[in-house]
Motif scaffolding. Structure first.
Motif, PDB file in Angstrom:
ATOM      1  N   GLU A 137       7.342   1.320  -2.346  1.00 42.69           N
ATOM      2  CA  GLU A 137       6.607   1.604  -3.499  1.00 42.69           C
ATOM      3  C   GLU A 137       7.423   1.423  -4.775  1.00 42.69           C
ATOM      4  O   GLU A 137       7.108   1.081  -5.912  1.00 42.69           O
ATOM      5  CB  GLU A 137       5.627   2.766  -3.465  1.00 42.69           C
ATOM      6  CG  GLU A 137       4.632   2.780  -2.731  1.00 42.69           C
ATOM      7  CD  GLU A 137       4.989   3.433  -1.320  1.00 42.69           C
ATOM      8  OE1 GLU A 137       4.024   3.766  -0.648  1.00 42.69           O
ATOM      9  OE2 GLU A 137       6.125   3.525  -0.945  1.00 42.69           O
ATOM     10  N   GLY A 138       8.575   2.007  -4.233  1.00 43.36           N
ATOM     11  CA  GLY A 138       9.622   1.894  -5.566  1.00 43.36           C
ATOM     12  C   GLY A 138      10.263   0.736  -5.994  1.00 43.36           C
ATOM     13  O   GLY A 138      11.116   0.599  -6.841  1.00 43.36           O
ATOM     14  N   LEU A 139      10.418  -0.060  -4.938  1.00 44.61           N
ATOM     15  CA  LEU A 139      11.126  -1.467  -5.114  1.00 44.61           C
ATOM     16  C   LEU A 139      10.222  -2.596  -6.143  1.00 44.61           C
ATOM     17  O   LEU A 139      10.824  -3.077  -6.773  1.00 44.61           O
ATOM     18  CB  LEU A 139      11.441  -1.998  -3.817  1.00 44.61           C
ATOM     19  CG  LEU A 139      12.335  -1.707  -2.995  1.00 44.61           C
ATOM     20  CD1 LEU A 139      12.303  -2.101  -1.444  1.00 44.61           C
ATOM     21  CD2 LEU A 139      13.533  -1.536  -3.407  1.00 44.61           C
ATOM     22  N   GLY A 140       8.952  -2.524  -5.992  1.00 38.69           N
ATOM     23  CA  GLY A 140       8.159  -3.129  -6.808  1.00 38.69           C
ATOM     24  C   GLY A 140       6.900  -2.943  -6.616  1.00 38.69           C
ATOM     25  O   GLY A 140       6.499  -2.117  -5.826  1.00 38.69           O
ATOM     26  N   PRO A 155       2.542  -4.922  -6.918  1.00 37.37           N
ATOM     27  CA  PRO A 155       1.846  -5.875  -6.831  1.00 37.37           C
ATOM     28  C   PRO A 155       1.902  -7.115  -8.171  1.00 37.37           C
ATOM     29  O   PRO A 155       2.005  -8.325  -8.018  1.00 37.37           O
ATOM     30  CB  PRO A 155       0.487  -5.718  -6.615  1.00 37.37           C
ATOM     31  CG  PRO A 155       0.379  -4.499  -6.048  1.00 37.37           C
ATOM     32  CD  PRO A 155       1.829  -3.520  -6.524  1.00 37.37           C
ATOM     33  N   ASP A 156       2.112  -6.358  -9.262  1.00 37.30           N
ATOM     34  CA  ASP A 156       2.265  -7.050 -10.461  1.00 37.30           C
ATOM     35  C   ASP A 156       3.741  -7.578 -10.844  1.00 37.30           C
ATOM     36  O   ASP A 156       3.989  -8.380 -11.601  1.00 37.30           O
ATOM     37  CB  ASP A 156       1.500  -6.386 -11.591  1.00 37.30           C
ATOM     38  CG  ASP A 156       0.206  -6.259 -11.383  1.00 37.30           C
ATOM     39  OD1 ASP A 156      -0.550  -7.236 -10.911  1.00 37.30           O
ATOM     40  OD2 ASP A 156      -0.374  -5.333 -11.892  1.00 37.30           O
ATOM     41  N   ASN A 157       4.752  -6.740 -10.274  1.00 35.32           N
ATOM     42  CA  ASN A 157       6.194  -7.169 -10.316  1.00 35.32           C
ATOM     43  C   ASN A 157       6.801  -6.831  -9.139  1.00 35.32           C
ATOM     44  O   ASN A 157       7.504  -5.874  -8.880  1.00 35.32           O
ATOM     45  CB  ASN A 157       6.484  -6.067 -11.469  1.00 35.32           C
ATOM     46  CG  ASN A 157       7.953  -6.293 -11.986  1.00 35.32           C
ATOM     47  OD1 ASN A 157       8.497  -7.574 -11.718  1.00 35.32           O
ATOM     48  ND2 ASN A 157       8.589  -5.253 -12.424  1.00 35.32           N
ATOM     49  N   LEU A 158       6.683  -7.763  -8.249  1.00 33.59           N
ATOM     50  CA  LEU A 158       7.439  -7.880  -6.837  1.00 33.59           C
ATOM     51  C   LEU A 158       9.060  -8.038  -7.091  1.00 33.59           C
ATOM     52  O   LEU A 158       9.394  -8.511  -7.973  1.00 33.59           O
ATOM     53  CB  LEU A 158       7.024  -9.038  -6.010  1.00 33.59           C
ATOM     54  CG  LEU A 158       5.509  -9.050  -5.909  1.00 33.59           C
ATOM     55  CD1 LEU A 158       5.109 -10.367  -4.963  1.00 33.59           C
ATOM     56  CD2 LEU A 158       4.902  -7.827  -5.037  1.00 33.59           C
ATOM     57  N   HIS A 159       9.458  -7.005  -6.185  1.00 33.52           N
ATOM     58  CA  HIS A 159      10.948  -6.962  -5.933  1.00 33.52           C
ATOM     59  C   HIS A 159      11.147  -8.533  -5.410  1.00 33.52           C
ATOM     60  O   HIS A 159      10.457  -8.902  -4.708  1.00 33.52           O
ATOM     61  CB  HIS A 159      11.311  -5.948  -4.941  1.00 33.52           C
ATOM     62  CG  HIS A 159      12.940  -5.928  -4.762  1.00 33.52           C
ATOM     63  ND1 HIS A 159      13.659  -6.989  -4.046  1.00 33.52           N
ATOM     64  CD2 HIS A 159      13.922  -5.440  -5.360  1.00 33.52           C
ATOM     65  CE1 HIS A 159      14.972  -6.392  -4.123  1.00 33.52           C
ATOM     66  NE2 HIS A 159      14.993  -5.444  -4.939  1.00 33.52           N
ATOM     67  N   GLN A 189       3.543 -10.793   9.906  1.00 35.72           N
ATOM     68  CA  GLN A 189       2.240 -11.170  10.214  1.00 35.72           C
ATOM     69  C   GLN A 189       1.130  -9.985  10.308  1.00 35.72           C
ATOM     70  O   GLN A 189       0.341  -9.791   9.380  1.00 35.72           O
ATOM     71  CB  GLN A 189       2.179 -11.573  11.750  1.00 35.72           C
ATOM     72  CG  GLN A 189       3.089 -13.168  11.689  1.00 35.72           C
ATOM     73  CD  GLN A 189       2.991 -13.575  13.441  1.00 35.72           C
ATOM     74  OE1 GLN A 189       2.160 -13.465  14.003  1.00 35.72           O
ATOM     75  NE2 GLN A 189       4.206 -14.300  13.452  1.00 35.72           N
ATOM     76  N   CYS A 190       1.345  -9.048  11.197  1.00 33.48           N
ATOM     77  CA  CYS A 190       0.593  -7.896  10.984  1.00 33.48           C
ATOM     78  C   CYS A 190       0.820  -6.933   9.855  1.00 33.48           C
ATOM     79  O   CYS A 190       0.063  -6.176   9.353  1.00 33.48           O
ATOM     80  CB  CYS A 190       0.753  -7.061  12.220  1.00 33.48           C
ATOM     81  SG  CYS A 190       1.837  -6.001  12.475  1.00 33.48           S
ATOM     82  N   GLY A 191       2.170  -7.054   9.468  1.00 33.69           N
ATOM     83  CA  GLY A 191       2.467  -6.172   7.975  1.00 33.69           C
ATOM     84  C   GLY A 191       3.093  -4.753   8.536  1.00 33.69           C
ATOM     85  O   GLY A 191       3.839  -4.131   7.691  1.00 33.69           O
ATOM     86  N   TYR A 192       2.766  -4.136   9.658  1.00 31.59           N
ATOM     87  CA  TYR A 192       3.214  -2.875   9.809  1.00 31.59           C
ATOM     88  C   TYR A 192       4.569  -2.649   9.689  1.00 31.59           C
ATOM     89  O   TYR A 192       5.104  -1.776   8.998  1.00 31.59           O
ATOM     90  CB  TYR A 192       2.727  -2.429  11.138  1.00 31.59           C
ATOM     91  CG  TYR A 192       2.696  -0.981  11.313  1.00 31.59           C
ATOM     92  CD1 TYR A 192       1.612  -0.166  10.705  1.00 31.59           C
ATOM     93  CD2 TYR A 192       3.724  -0.065  11.753  1.00 31.59           C
ATOM     94  CE1 TYR A 192       1.381   1.136  10.996  1.00 31.59           C
ATOM     95  CE2 TYR A 192       3.721   1.152  11.953  1.00 31.59           C
ATOM     96  CZ  TYR A 192       2.476   1.739  11.609  1.00 31.59           C
ATOM     97  OH  TYR A 192       2.108   3.263  11.658  1.00 31.59           O
ATOM     98  N   CYS A 193       5.544  -3.578  10.137  1.00 33.86           N
ATOM     99  CA  CYS A 193       7.185  -3.331  10.034  1.00 33.86           C
ATOM    100  C   CYS A 193       7.744  -3.853   8.700  1.00 33.86           C
ATOM    101  O   CYS A 193       8.874  -3.562   8.230  1.00 33.86           O
ATOM    102  CB  CYS A 193       7.715  -4.060  11.225  1.00 33.86           C
ATOM    103  SG  CYS A 193       7.885  -5.659  10.982  1.00 33.86           S
ATOM    104  N   THR A 194       6.750  -4.442   7.913  1.00 29.73           N
ATOM    105  CA  THR A 194       7.196  -5.043   6.526  1.00 29.73           C
ATOM    106  C   THR A 194       7.976  -3.961   5.770  1.00 29.73           C
ATOM    107  O   THR A 194       9.051  -4.512   5.186  1.00 29.73           O
ATOM    108  CB  THR A 194       6.251  -5.964   6.038  1.00 29.73           C
ATOM    109  OG1 THR A 194       5.623  -6.854   6.964  1.00 29.73           O
ATOM    110  CG2 THR A 194       6.796  -6.848   4.859  1.00 29.73           C
ATOM    111  N   PRO A 195       7.223  -3.124   5.472  1.00 31.61           N
ATOM    112  CA  PRO A 195       7.803  -2.131   4.373  1.00 31.61           C
ATOM    113  C   PRO A 195       9.483  -1.851   4.702  1.00 31.61           C
ATOM    114  O   PRO A 195      10.384  -1.810   4.052  1.00 31.61           O
ATOM    115  CB  PRO A 195       7.217  -0.817   4.055  1.00 31.61           C
ATOM    116  CG  PRO A 195       5.895  -1.524   4.785  1.00 31.61           C
ATOM    117  CD  PRO A 195       6.059  -2.253   5.684  1.00 31.61           C
ATOM    118  N   GLY A 196       9.648  -1.268   6.217  1.00 38.37           N
ATOM    119  CA  GLY A 196      10.923  -0.917   6.575  1.00 38.37           C
ATOM    120  C   GLY A 196      11.662  -2.226   6.431  1.00 38.37           C
ATOM    121  O   GLY A 196      13.177  -2.003   6.234  1.00 38.37           O
TER     122      GLY A 196
END
Length: 212
Positions: A119-122, A124-128, A141-148
């Protein structure tokens, strides 16, 4: 022989039972009474962290992991709980510039430190740039691992820039940017959907290296 006559077998059985039961009863009488322990209203530690640029003050059980402090107490649920054993990397966050598995460390161990979550990287309006690259290259794909994956990738590029070696590094004096380096350094982040080629493409995009 009358029915109330004590047989030899009955006498022996009765004596054996008494030999077992009486010492146990005596020990129970001599033992001090045990008072049930309760953690309510006590045993809590004050923990101060800077999370995504914001100072937070928490009262936590000292056994609370950093992962649970983020998810359950600060409601930053972008950081995911996967295996909860430090094997999948879904809970990766950046602490003082270094990526760590937040499920393997206690919140109290990071008193006064800076923590960055997805959440601190970016937003929706200002993506990292790394978030944008993952979208562009379908790095999920599923997105579960994506934040990590994204938190790990951001900190990993800093490691390469600082010439911190990995097991794949050929020259310890200067780290060469290569797919072997990227794959080795990202090996702690598992993608069960197997989007690895796209993840590497996203990281290369951000690093300005393009395709290998």
């Amino acid at each position: 022989m009358t029915s109330d006559h004590l047989s030899r077998r009955g006498l022996l059985q009765g004596s054996g039972a008494a030999a077992v039961i009486l010492p146990v009863m005596a020990q129970a009488q001599d033992a001090p009474a045990r008072v049930p322990q309760s953690n309510k209203g006590g045993g809590m530690d004050a923990v101060e962290l800077t999370v995504n640029g914001r100072d937070v003050h928490l009262q936590l059980d000292p056994r609370t992991t950093l992962l649970d402090a983020l998810r359950e107490h600060l409601h930053l649920t972008g950081t995911k709980k996967g295996c909860d054993h430090g094997q999948c990397g879904a809970c990766t966050v950046i602490v003082e510039g270094r990526r760590i598995n937040s499920c393997l460390t206690l919140a109290v161990m990071h008193e006064g430190e800076n923590v960055t979550t997805i959440e601190g990287l970016g937003s929706p309006d200002n993506l990292h740039p790394m978030q944008r690259a993952f979208v562009t290259h379908d790095g999920y794909q599923c997105g579960y691992c994506t934040p990590g994956q994204i938190c790990s990738a951001v900190a990993m590029l800093e490691e390469i820039a600082a010439d911190i070696p990995s097991h794949a590094t050929q020259d310890l004096g200067e780290v060469e940017f290569s797919d072997a380096e990227l794959r080795e350094r990202m090996s702690g982040n598992i993608c069960r959907c197997a989007a690895y080629p796209n993840i590497i493409a996203a990281i290369r995009d951000v690093a300005g290296e393009g395709e290998a």
